[in-house]
Design a protein around this motif. Structure first.
Motif, PDB file in Angstrom:
ATOM      1  N   CYS A  61       0.810  -1.219   0.000  1.00 58.17           N
ATOM      2  CA  CYS A  61       0.000   0.000   0.000  1.00 58.17           C
ATOM      3  C   CYS A  61       0.843   1.269   0.000  1.00 58.17           C
ATOM      4  O   CYS A  61       0.346   2.334  -0.353  1.00 58.17           O
ATOM      5  N   TYR A  62       2.109   1.172   0.353  1.00 65.60           N
ATOM      6  CA  TYR A  62       2.960   2.355   0.361  1.00 65.60           C
ATOM      7  C   TYR A  62       3.575   2.640  -1.002  1.00 65.60           C
ATOM      8  O   TYR A  62       4.239   3.646  -1.188  1.00 65.60           O
ATOM      9  N   LYS A  63       3.379   1.732  -1.949  1.00 66.51           N
ATOM     10  CA  LYS A  63       3.905   1.918  -3.299  1.00 66.51           C
ATOM     11  C   LYS A  63       2.780   1.900  -4.330  1.00 66.51           C
ATOM     12  O   LYS A  63       3.031   1.715  -5.511  1.00 66.51           O
ATOM     13  N   PHE A  83       1.856   5.145 -17.350  1.00 69.15           N
ATOM     14  CA  PHE A  83       2.426   5.292 -16.013  1.00 69.15           C
ATOM     15  C   PHE A  83       3.830   4.718 -15.866  1.00 69.15           C
ATOM     16  O   PHE A  83       4.490   4.981 -14.866  1.00 69.15           O
ATOM     17  N   GLU A  84       4.310   3.944 -16.832  1.00 66.80           N
ATOM     18  CA  GLU A  84       5.678   3.459 -16.699  1.00 66.80           C
ATOM     19  C   GLU A  84       6.691   4.545 -17.033  1.00 66.80           C
ATOM     20  O   GLU A  84       7.887   4.348 -16.847  1.00 66.80           O
ATOM     21  N   ASN A  85       6.212   5.710 -17.471  1.00 68.79           N
ATOM     22  CA  ASN A  85       7.113   6.848 -17.683  1.00 68.79           C
ATOM     23  C   ASN A  85       7.712   7.334 -16.368  1.00 68.79           C
ATOM     24  O   ASN A  85       8.769   7.949 -16.350  1.00 68.79           O
ATOM     25  N   TYR A  86       7.027   7.067 -15.254  1.00 74.61           N
ATOM     26  CA  TYR A  86       7.480   7.560 -13.953  1.00 74.61           C
ATOM     27  C   TYR A  86       8.352   6.546 -13.218  1.00 74.61           C
ATOM     28  O   TYR A  86       8.947   6.869 -12.207  1.00 74.61           O
ATOM     29  N   GLY A  87       8.421   5.321 -13.705  1.00 77.96           N
ATOM     30  CA  GLY A  87       9.236   4.299 -13.073  1.00 77.96           C
ATOM     31  C   GLY A  87       8.678   2.918 -13.364  1.00 77.96           C
ATOM     32  O   GLY A  87       7.584   2.777 -13.929  1.00 77.96           O
ATOM     33  N   PRO A  88       9.424   1.865 -12.985  1.00 78.82           N
ATOM     34  CA  PRO A  88       8.970   0.503 -13.271  1.00 78.82           C
ATOM     35  C   PRO A  88       7.697   0.154 -12.487  1.00 78.82           C
ATOM     36  O   PRO A  88       7.638   0.318 -11.271  1.00 78.82           O
ATOM     37  N   VAL A  89       6.693  -0.326 -13.219  1.00 82.23           N
ATOM     38  CA  VAL A  89       5.413  -0.696 -12.623  1.00 82.23           C
ATOM     39  C   VAL A  89       5.461  -2.175 -12.277  1.00 82.23           C
ATOM     40  O   VAL A  89       5.794  -3.015 -13.121  1.00 82.23           O
ATOM     41  N   LYS A  90       5.111  -2.504 -11.050  1.00 75.92           N
ATOM     42  CA  LYS A  90       5.115  -3.895 -10.600  1.00 75.92           C
ATOM     43  C   LYS A  90       3.803  -4.594 -10.932  1.00 75.92           C
ATOM     44  O   LYS A  90       3.787  -5.734 -11.375  1.00 75.92           O
ATOM     45  N   MET A 132       6.428   6.024  -7.224  1.00 72.05           N
ATOM     46  CA  MET A 132       5.010   6.249  -6.932  1.00 72.05           C
ATOM     47  C   MET A 132       4.773   7.709  -6.574  1.00 72.05           C
ATOM     48  O   MET A 132       3.813   8.328  -7.036  1.00 72.05           O
ATOM     49  N   LYS A 133       5.662   8.278  -5.777  1.00 73.05           N
ATOM     50  CA  LYS A 133       5.510   9.683  -5.391  1.00 73.05           C
ATOM     51  C   LYS A 133       5.641  10.609  -6.600  1.00 73.05           C
ATOM     52  O   LYS A 133       4.920  11.599  -6.719  1.00 73.05           O
ATOM     53  N   LYS A 134       6.564  10.263  -7.501  1.00 72.32           N
ATOM     54  CA  LYS A 134       6.738  11.072  -8.700  1.00 72.32           C
ATOM     55  C   LYS A 134       5.479  11.007  -9.573  1.00 72.32           C
ATOM     56  O   LYS A 134       5.005  12.026 -10.077  1.00 72.32           O
ATOM     57  N   ALA A 135       4.923   9.822  -9.738  1.00 74.84           N
ATOM     58  CA  ALA A 135       3.706   9.672 -10.531  1.00 74.84           C
ATOM     59  C   ALA A 135       2.539  10.400  -9.869  1.00 74.84           C
ATOM     60  O   ALA A 135       1.727  11.034 -10.537  1.00 74.84           O
ATOM     61  N   PHE A 136       2.470  10.340  -8.560  1.00 74.18           N
ATOM     62  CA  PHE A 136       1.414  11.039  -7.825  1.00 74.18           C
ATOM     63  C   PHE A 136       1.503  12.541  -8.070  1.00 74.18           C
ATOM     64  O   PHE A 136       0.496  13.221  -8.272  1.00 74.18           O
ATOM     65  N   ARG A 137       2.713  13.054  -8.066  1.00 73.96           N
ATOM     66  CA  ARG A 137       2.927  14.486  -8.242  1.00 73.96           C
ATOM     67  C   ARG A 137       2.590  14.956  -9.656  1.00 73.96           C
ATOM     68  O   ARG A 137       1.962  16.001  -9.845  1.00 73.96           O
ATOM     69  N   PHE A 138       3.000  14.186 -10.657  1.00 74.45           N
ATOM     70  CA  PHE A 138       2.922  14.675 -12.030  1.00 74.45           C
ATOM     71  C   PHE A 138       1.753  14.129 -12.849  1.00 74.45           C
ATOM     72  O   PHE A 138       1.392  14.715 -13.857  1.00 74.45           O
ATOM     73  N   VAL A 153      -2.865   8.784  -3.621  1.00 74.79           N
ATOM     74  CA  VAL A 153      -2.216   7.647  -2.962  1.00 74.79           C
ATOM     75  C   VAL A 153      -3.306   6.684  -2.518  1.00 74.79           C
ATOM     76  O   VAL A 153      -4.413   7.079  -2.204  1.00 74.79           O
ATOM     77  N   GLU A 154      -2.979   5.405  -2.496  1.00 69.11           N
ATOM     78  CA  GLU A 154      -3.936   4.389  -2.095  1.00 69.11           C
ATOM     79  C   GLU A 154      -4.113   4.465  -0.591  1.00 69.11           C
ATOM     80  O   GLU A 154      -3.156   4.426   0.149  1.00 69.11           O
TER      81      GLU A 154
END
Length: 161
Positions: A61-63, A83-90, A132-138, A153-154
């Protein structure tokens, strides 16, 4: 005439408990009892939270991000691409509901012709919390398929654990 009055000091005044004080005492007793009842539950919650490390039903839940107001035509593949532009999606979980009238992808909003209709929101779990924080922001208020989305955030499982 003055000789008929007493010359002693008046008796000490005894103050009783006022109704306001009684109410305050009851309130504090209830509060203490409630705190005592909740203390073991809170300790259990905190120990479970520490043991799980944020894991709940396979997702951390934190990611994890909540993505809402999605167009019903949006698929997991489209979300992954955006959303993978902001980082690797699990993991991505597009929330769907069974709809027997929605077998044909061209006939309506589906996730692929399997009879499941999108509910218009999804959960996206990232490999790293910073992504996750970067995606949340942008990503908040970005448009996917011409519809402005909401990113948050979840909160559900992080508060229910």
């Amino acid at each position: 005439l003055m000789k008929t009055f007493e010359r002693n000091a008046p008796p000490k005044r005894i103050l009783g408990v006022t109704p306001k004080q009684v109410i305050e005492q009851r309130r504090s007793q209830k509060s203490e009892a409630h705190t005592a009842r909740l203390k073991p539950q809170i300790e259990e919650y905190l120990s479970n939270k520490k043991k799980s490390g944020g894991e709940y039903r396979g997702m951390n839940c934190y990611k994890t991000l909540f993505v809402g107001r999605l167009a019903y035509e949006v698929t997991e593949r489209k979300l992954l691409r955006e959303f993978e532009n902001y980082g690797p999606v699990k993991d991505i979980q597009l929330i769907t509901v069974s709809d027997p009238h929605c077998e044909n992808p061209a006939a309506g909003a589906t996730t692929g012709g399997d009879g499941k209709k999108s509910r218009g929101y999804a959960f996206i779990e990232y490999e790293h919390e910073d992504d996750m924080k970067k995606a949340f922001r942008f990503a908040d208020a970005m448009k996917i398929d011409g519809k402005q989305i909401v990113v948050d955030v979840e909160r559900g499982t992080s508060t229910r654990m």
